[in-house]
Design a protein around this motif. Structure first.
Motif, PDB file in Angstrom:
ATOM      1  N   VAL A  52       0.905  -1.052   0.018  1.00 54.20           N
ATOM      2  CA  VAL A  52       0.104   0.039   0.014  1.00 54.20           C
ATOM      3  C   VAL A  52       0.642   1.488  -0.016  1.00 54.20           C
ATOM      4  O   VAL A  52       1.820   1.409   0.884  1.00 54.20           O
ATOM      5  N   GLU A  53       0.598   2.127  -0.967  1.00 56.88           N
ATOM      6  CA  GLU A  53       1.302   3.390  -1.048  1.00 56.88           C
ATOM      7  C   GLU A  53       0.157   4.571  -0.583  1.00 56.88           C
ATOM      8  O   GLU A  53      -0.856   4.636  -1.639  1.00 56.88           O
ATOM      9  N   ILE A  54       0.577   5.426   0.161  1.00 56.33           N
ATOM     10  CA  ILE A  54      -0.300   6.556   0.364  1.00 56.33           C
ATOM     11  C   ILE A  54       0.416   7.988   0.332  1.00 56.33           C
ATOM     12  O   ILE A  54       1.401   8.079   0.669  1.00 56.33           O
ATOM     13  N   ASP A  55      -0.144   8.683  -0.105  1.00 58.10           N
ATOM     14  CA  ASP A  55      -0.205  10.315  -0.015  1.00 58.10           C
ATOM     15  C   ASP A  55      -1.243  11.013   0.807  1.00 58.10           C
ATOM     16  O   ASP A  55      -2.223  11.248   0.355  1.00 58.10           O
ATOM     17  N   LEU A  56      -0.674  11.282   1.963  1.00 59.32           N
ATOM     18  CA  LEU A  56      -1.806  11.884   2.994  1.00 59.32           C
ATOM     19  C   LEU A  56      -0.978  13.147   3.705  1.00 59.32           C
ATOM     20  O   LEU A  56       0.091  12.971   4.018  1.00 59.32           O
ATOM     21  N   GLU A  57      -1.938  14.197   3.631  1.00 63.05           N
ATOM     22  CA  GLU A  57      -1.522  15.300   4.568  1.00 63.05           C
ATOM     23  C   GLU A  57      -2.541  15.390   5.760  1.00 63.05           C
ATOM     24  O   GLU A  57      -3.507  15.451   5.806  1.00 63.05           O
ATOM     25  N   VAL A  58      -1.764  15.475   7.010  1.00 61.62           N
ATOM     26  CA  VAL A  58      -2.535  15.515   8.201  1.00 61.62           C
ATOM     27  C   VAL A  58      -1.788  16.870   9.033  1.00 61.62           C
ATOM     28  O   VAL A  58      -0.860  17.376   8.720  1.00 61.62           O
ATOM     29  N   HIS A  90       4.443  13.090   3.661  1.00 63.66           N
ATOM     30  CA  HIS A  90       3.235  12.783   3.061  1.00 63.66           C
ATOM     31  C   HIS A  90       3.030  11.293   2.488  1.00 63.66           C
ATOM     32  O   HIS A  90       1.968  10.596   2.509  1.00 63.66           O
ATOM     33  N   ASN A  91       4.354  10.773   1.973  1.00 63.32           N
ATOM     34  CA  ASN A  91       4.236   9.637   1.440  1.00 63.32           C
ATOM     35  C   ASN A  91       4.569   8.523   2.371  1.00 63.32           C
ATOM     36  O   ASN A  91       5.840   8.731   3.096  1.00 63.32           O
ATOM     37  N   HIS A  92       3.858   7.417   2.405  1.00 65.64           N
ATOM     38  CA  HIS A  92       4.280   6.324   3.322  1.00 65.64           C
ATOM     39  C   HIS A  92       3.683   4.838   2.625  1.00 65.64           C
ATOM     40  O   HIS A  92       2.623   4.976   1.505  1.00 65.64           O
ATOM     41  N   GLU A 113      -9.491  14.509  16.005  1.00 67.64           N
ATOM     42  CA  GLU A 113     -10.854  15.614  15.440  1.00 67.64           C
ATOM     43  C   GLU A 113     -10.230  16.575  14.626  1.00 67.64           C
ATOM     44  O   GLU A 113      -9.375  17.350  15.484  1.00 67.64           O
ATOM     45  N   GLY A 114     -10.269  16.704  13.411  1.00 67.83           N
ATOM     46  CA  GLY A 114      -9.780  17.790  12.656  1.00 67.83           C
ATOM     47  C   GLY A 114      -9.680  17.385  11.005  1.00 67.83           C
ATOM     48  O   GLY A 114     -10.647  16.514  10.885  1.00 67.83           O
ATOM     49  N   GLU A 115      -8.922  18.038  10.328  1.00 66.88           N
ATOM     50  CA  GLU A 115      -8.839  17.561   8.892  1.00 66.88           C
ATOM     51  C   GLU A 115      -7.538  16.814   8.537  1.00 66.88           C
ATOM     52  O   GLU A 115      -6.679  17.076   9.093  1.00 66.88           O
ATOM     53  N   ALA A 116      -7.993  16.239   7.350  1.00 65.53           N
ATOM     54  CA  ALA A 116      -6.713  15.455   6.629  1.00 65.53           C
ATOM     55  C   ALA A 116      -7.237  15.450   5.257  1.00 65.53           C
ATOM     56  O   ALA A 116      -8.248  15.513   4.801  1.00 65.53           O
ATOM     57  N   THR A 117      -6.067  15.143   4.199  1.00 70.58           N
ATOM     58  CA  THR A 117      -6.242  15.178   2.935  1.00 70.58           C
ATOM     59  C   THR A 117      -5.609  13.936   2.345  1.00 70.58           C
ATOM     60  O   THR A 117      -4.343  13.912   2.379  1.00 70.58           O
ATOM     61  N   LEU A 118      -6.332  12.893   1.695  1.00 72.91           N
ATOM     62  CA  LEU A 118      -5.802  11.816   1.291  1.00 72.91           C
ATOM     63  C   LEU A 118      -5.688  12.270  -0.206  1.00 72.91           C
ATOM     64  O   LEU A 118      -6.658  12.226  -0.789  1.00 72.91           O
ATOM     65  N   ARG A 119      -4.389  12.293  -1.000  1.00 72.74           N
ATOM     66  CA  ARG A 119      -4.211  12.557  -2.025  1.00 72.74           C
ATOM     67  C   ARG A 119      -4.247  11.402  -3.209  1.00 72.74           C
ATOM     68  O   ARG A 119      -4.691  11.408  -4.248  1.00 72.74           O
ATOM     69  N   GLN A 120      -3.625  10.367  -2.545  1.00 74.04           N
ATOM     70  CA  GLN A 120      -3.637   9.080  -3.272  1.00 74.04           C
ATOM     71  C   GLN A 120      -3.461   7.849  -2.123  1.00 74.04           C
ATOM     72  O   GLN A 120      -2.783   7.819  -1.454  1.00 74.04           O
ATOM     73  N   ILE A 121      -3.991   6.799  -2.797  1.00 75.46           N
ATOM     74  CA  ILE A 121      -3.935   5.420  -2.289  1.00 75.46           C
ATOM     75  C   ILE A 121      -3.932   4.436  -3.439  1.00 75.46           C
ATOM     76  O   ILE A 121      -4.493   4.590  -4.389  1.00 75.46           O
ATOM     77  N   ILE A 122      -2.679   3.546  -3.296  1.00 74.53           N
ATOM     78  CA  ILE A 122      -2.525   2.538  -4.491  1.00 74.53           C
ATOM     79  C   ILE A 122      -2.188   1.171  -3.601  1.00 74.53           C
ATOM     80  O   ILE A 122      -1.522   1.167  -2.638  1.00 74.53           O
ATOM     81  N   LYS A 132      -6.155   1.708  -7.320  1.00 76.16           N
ATOM     82  CA  LYS A 132      -5.779   3.143  -7.316  1.00 76.16           C
ATOM     83  C   LYS A 132      -6.802   3.880  -7.073  1.00 76.16           C
ATOM     84  O   LYS A 132      -7.990   4.052  -7.939  1.00 76.16           O
ATOM     85  N   LEU A 133      -6.746   4.868  -5.938  1.00 73.42           N
ATOM     86  CA  LEU A 133      -7.595   6.113  -5.908  1.00 73.42           C
ATOM     87  C   LEU A 133      -6.824   7.300  -6.051  1.00 73.42           C
ATOM     88  O   LEU A 133      -6.089   7.567  -5.016  1.00 73.42           O
ATOM     89  N   SER A 134      -6.981   8.281  -6.759  1.00 74.27           N
ATOM     90  CA  SER A 134      -6.336   9.520  -6.933  1.00 74.27           C
ATOM     91  C   SER A 134      -7.143  10.304  -7.560  1.00 74.27           C
ATOM     92  O   SER A 134      -6.880  11.688  -7.466  1.00 74.27           O
TER      93      SER A 134
END
Length: 194
Positions: A52-58, A90-92, A113-122, A132-134
């Motif tokens: 699993v590869e993710i691009d996530l902003e927290v 951001h990349n994990h 409790e708050g915001e996050a942005t998931l830019r991509q998951i593969i 792939k979700l992008s």
């Protein structure tokens, strides 16, 4: 007396030869065992796992989690994989089990409790089509289930505002088998064995 001494010497020589053969045989059996063990571990941990590869902003240090379930199975802490995430990175990458045994995924974007942005998951597994979700269309397959106060899907990915510390979405997956490249797999296993 002389012939007895020769006989004893021949017996000792024969015992040494027999012992050398046994040692060579044991070393050979051990080498084959190590080769088979190495090939088995490679197959289990590399070929039959989904990466699993993710691009996530927290905005806070926390964990991104994926739970998986097969047909008729509930989600469980025993069937979960997590990776520590930070605002700076951001990349994990991490892994989950064989995609062929999974019917649906629970995706926990963050644990505050708050915001996050998931830019991509593969999700990648050898022999299977990548999941792939992008794009907005791909992220549209996610179903919000819990602690989701608001979310938005656009060209930047999936923006989530949670109402609690356990927001998650569900994704039904239909893995498409492409087939293993057996020749390439055998070549790698032979290399590992050598």
């Amino acid at each position: 007396s002389y012939s007895m001494g020769v006989q004893v010497s021949d017996d000792i020589q024969q015992l040494k030869i027999t012992k050398d053969r046994q040692n060579r045989l044991l070393r050979g059996v051990f080498a084959i065992f190590i080769c088979l063990l190495g090939c088995g571990l490679y197959y289990y941990f590399i070929v039959s796992q989904t990466f699993v590869e993710i691009d996530l902003e927290v905005t806070q240090n926390n964990y991104f989690k994926i739970y998986w379930a097969g047909p008729g199975e509930p989600y469980s802490e025993k069937r979960m994989s997590a990776v520590a995430v930070t605002p700076e990175k951001h990349n994990h990458k991490f892994h989950i089990p064989d995609i062929s045994k999974i019917e649906r995924l629970r995706i926990d974007t963050h644990s505050y409790e708050g915001e996050a942005t998931l830019r991509q998951i593969i999700l990648l597994q050898e022999g299977w089509e990548a999941i792939k979700l992008s794009s907005p269309e791909e992220f549209g397959k996610l179903v919000p289930l819990y602690h989701i106060a608001d979310f938005r899907i656009d060209d930047n990915g999936l923006w989530v505002k949670s109402s609690g510390n356990d927001p998650y979405f569900e994704l039904f997956v239909s893995p498409v088998l492409l087939g293993l490249n057996i020749g390439w797999l055998i070549l790698r296993l032979v290399f590992i064995g050598c």
